[in-house]
Write a protein that holds these residues in place. Structure first.
Motif, PDB file in Angstrom:
ATOM      1  N   ASN A  69       0.430  -1.168  -0.071  1.00  0.00           N
ATOM      2  CA  ASN A  69       0.085  -0.008   0.410  1.00  0.00           C
ATOM      3  C   ASN A  69       0.866   1.296  -0.198  1.00  0.00           C
ATOM      4  O   ASN A  69       0.599   2.184   1.281  1.00  0.00           O
ATOM      5  CB  ASN A  69      -1.012   0.015   1.647  1.00  0.00           C
ATOM      6  CG  ASN A  69      -2.160  -1.293   1.275  1.00  0.00           C
ATOM      7  OD1 ASN A  69      -2.282  -1.818   0.301  1.00  0.00           O
ATOM      8  ND2 ASN A  69      -2.488  -1.375   2.357  1.00  0.00           N
ATOM      9  N   LYS A  71       1.810   5.297  -1.113  1.00  0.00           N
ATOM     10  CA  LYS A  71       1.113   5.880  -1.138  1.00  0.00           C
ATOM     11  C   LYS A  71       1.723   7.053  -1.829  1.00  0.00           C
ATOM     12  O   LYS A  71       3.098   7.969  -0.247  1.00  0.00           O
ATOM     13  CB  LYS A  71       0.206   6.668  -0.432  1.00  0.00           C
ATOM     14  CG  LYS A  71      -1.029   5.073  -0.168  1.00  0.00           C
ATOM     15  CD  LYS A  71      -1.932   5.258   1.072  1.00  0.00           C
ATOM     16  CE  LYS A  71      -2.430   3.912   1.214  1.00  0.00           C
ATOM     17  NZ  LYS A  71      -4.252   4.152   2.627  1.00  0.00           N
ATOM     18  N   ALA A 121      -2.814  10.972   1.234  1.00  0.00           N
ATOM     19  CA  ALA A 121      -2.285   9.605   0.431  1.00  0.00           C
ATOM     20  C   ALA A 121      -3.356   8.909  -0.077  1.00  0.00           C
ATOM     21  O   ALA A 121      -4.164   8.666   0.011  1.00  0.00           O
ATOM     22  CB  ALA A 121      -2.229   8.912   1.629  1.00  0.00           C
ATOM     23  N   LEU A 166       5.765  10.180   1.471  1.00  0.00           N
ATOM     24  CA  LEU A 166       5.440   8.762   1.156  1.00  0.00           C
ATOM     25  C   LEU A 166       5.113   7.315   1.462  1.00  0.00           C
ATOM     26  O   LEU A 166       5.632   7.843   2.602  1.00  0.00           O
ATOM     27  CB  LEU A 166       6.640   8.104   0.231  1.00  0.00           C
ATOM     28  CG  LEU A 166       7.610   8.898  -0.980  1.00  0.00           C
ATOM     29  CD1 LEU A 166       8.568   8.274  -0.975  1.00  0.00           C
ATOM     30  CD2 LEU A 166       6.140   8.650  -2.331  1.00  0.00           C
ATOM     31  N   THR A 167       4.125   7.338   2.033  1.00  0.00           N
ATOM     32  CA  THR A 167       3.435   6.247   2.864  1.00  0.00           C
ATOM     33  C   THR A 167       3.434   5.263   2.396  1.00  0.00           C
ATOM     34  O   THR A 167       2.756   4.078   1.511  1.00  0.00           O
ATOM     35  CB  THR A 167       1.784   6.888   3.396  1.00  0.00           C
ATOM     36  OG1 THR A 167       2.384   7.962   3.910  1.00  0.00           O
ATOM     37  CG2 THR A 167       1.709   6.705   4.443  1.00  0.00           C
ATOM     38  N   TYR A 168       3.384   4.369   3.438  1.00  0.00           N
ATOM     39  CA  TYR A 168       3.309   2.982   3.569  1.00  0.00           C
ATOM     40  C   TYR A 168       2.723   1.889   4.349  1.00  0.00           C
ATOM     41  O   TYR A 168       3.290   2.461   5.478  1.00  0.00           O
ATOM     42  CB  TYR A 168       4.368   2.159   2.880  1.00  0.00           C
ATOM     43  CG  TYR A 168       5.867   2.315   3.843  1.00  0.00           C
ATOM     44  CD1 TYR A 168       6.039   2.993   3.972  1.00  0.00           C
ATOM     45  CD2 TYR A 168       5.879   0.930   4.672  1.00  0.00           C
ATOM     46  CE1 TYR A 168       7.856   3.366   4.886  1.00  0.00           C
ATOM     47  CE2 TYR A 168       7.253   0.937   5.564  1.00  0.00           C
ATOM     48  CZ  TYR A 168       8.041   2.255   5.578  1.00  0.00           C
ATOM     49  OH  TYR A 168       8.906   2.338   6.369  1.00  0.00           O
ATOM     50  N   ASP A 169       2.234   1.093   4.408  1.00  0.00           N
ATOM     51  CA  ASP A 169       2.276  -0.378   5.385  1.00  0.00           C
ATOM     52  C   ASP A 169       3.306  -1.260   5.417  1.00  0.00           C
ATOM     53  O   ASP A 169       3.526  -1.606   3.774  1.00  0.00           O
ATOM     54  CB  ASP A 169       0.621  -0.723   5.248  1.00  0.00           C
ATOM     55  CG  ASP A 169      -0.717   0.557   4.936  1.00  0.00           C
ATOM     56  OD1 ASP A 169      -0.250   1.647   5.995  1.00  0.00           O
ATOM     57  OD2 ASP A 169      -1.776  -0.322   4.459  1.00  0.00           O
ATOM     58  N   GLU A 170       3.142  -1.772   6.992  1.00  0.00           N
ATOM     59  CA  GLU A 170       4.398  -2.536   6.938  1.00  0.00           C
ATOM     60  C   GLU A 170       3.604  -3.452   7.598  1.00  0.00           C
ATOM     61  O   GLU A 170       2.997  -3.385   9.192  1.00  0.00           O
ATOM     62  CB  GLU A 170       5.965  -1.790   7.219  1.00  0.00           C
ATOM     63  CG  GLU A 170       6.607  -3.243   7.357  1.00  0.00           C
ATOM     64  CD  GLU A 170       7.697  -2.827   8.349  1.00  0.00           C
ATOM     65  OE1 GLU A 170       8.252  -1.156   8.076  1.00  0.00           O
ATOM     66  OE2 GLU A 170       9.217  -3.427   7.975  1.00  0.00           O
TER      67      GLU A 170
END
Lengths: 171, 117
Positions: A69, A71, A121, A166-170
């Motif tokens: 994900n 973004k 986002a 920048l955004t992400y899921d971990e």
């Protein structure tokens, strides 16, 4: 435990990845922050585009987690006469060697294939990748800036732009 | 605490039906927890104030539910980083998520947080 991840820029033929967390300058060269080839402001109605900046997430400290994900967004709207766009480039890297599009004869034109940079986002790559190896995680995302004739802010090499995130899921 | 916790406000924990406590430090990911006994509760605890009970949260995982734990991490071009720790569960078309922010505030949702912004 979370992997160590940074926002990176890809430049050169390789490409070479380097941290982009010191800020980028939009120009007409294949660099993070060069100032030798600025974007001209059109002298009549129209928009001039920067070269594309190619960003990505880069794992620099590995782990057993996965990233998904991805973004991108701007923190706020941008000054009248300036505009920014993004494009999901997938896994394919092409060195920036020209402006994002040919100069347009109208103010606020959008370069072909690009999407206006959102202020919340917005997903550009939902794919999941493990963090067990160092290097790029997920798609490249290209970002370009446009300068239109109605930009009244004057010339300079330190014109402020909204913060790019920048955004992400971990997990 | 592991050095990788530096800069993050929270870490996750999970309890399985057999009463065992599992931590992020031990497993790294919920997927790494042995599946012999199902996860029945997931929680977050503050990494910088582990004795502060006001900053501990947990969510009960209903029978048949799949536990969820992830971080939503934001990086800016100016070296600003933030991480929201998210715990919850999903089952069929149901999903409950608890979003815990760095400052300890939280938001309980039944959808992705961006549907509220």
């Amino acid at each position: 435990m979370a992997a160590t991840v940074r926002a990176s820029i890809a430049t050169g033929a390789g490409p070479t990845l380097a941290s982009a967390e010191g800020g980028a300058k939009y120009n007409r060269e294949d660099s993070l922050a060069g100032t030798s080839s600025p974007i001209p402001r059109p002298t009549a109605t129209g928009t001039a585009f920067s070269y594309r900046k190619t960003f990505c997430l880069e794992v620099t400290g590995t782990d057993t987690t996965s990233i998904s994900n991805r973004k991108i967004h701007f923190a706020a709207g941008i000054t009248t006469g300036l505009a920014m766009w993004y494009i999901d480039l997938g896994d394919t890297y092409t060195q920036a060697a020209a402006a994002a599009d040919t100069d347009s004869g109208s103010n606020g034109a959008t370069p072909s294939g690009y999407t206006a940079m959102p202020t919340s986002a917005t997903l550009f790559d939902s794919g999941s990748d493990v963090t067990s190896g160092a290097g790029r995680s997920g798609d490249y995302v290209g970002v370009a800036l446009g300068v239109s004739n109605n930009y009244a802010g004057g010339a300079g090499s330190a014109i402020s732009l909204p913060t790019l995130t920048l955004t992400y899921d971990e997990s | 605490l592991n050095e990788r916790y530096i800069g993050r406000a929270h870490t996750w924990v999970a309890f399985t039906a057999d009463g065992a406590l599992h931590t992020e430090h031990d497993h790294g990911s919920l997927r790494a927890i042995p599946q012999e006994s199902p996860v029945v509760r997931v929680g977050v605890v503050a990494t910088d104030a582990p004795d502060d009970s006001t900053r501990h949260y947990s969510v009960l995982v209903p029978e048949g539910g799949t536990p969820i734990c992830f971080w939503r991490i934001s990086l800016t071009e100016y070296q600003e980083r933030s991480a929201i720790t998210v715990i919850g569960w999903e089952r069929d078309n149901e999903r409950t998520l608890l979003w815990v922010y760095d400052d300890g505030s939280c938001l309980l949702t039944d959808r992705d947080i961006e549907e509220y912004t």
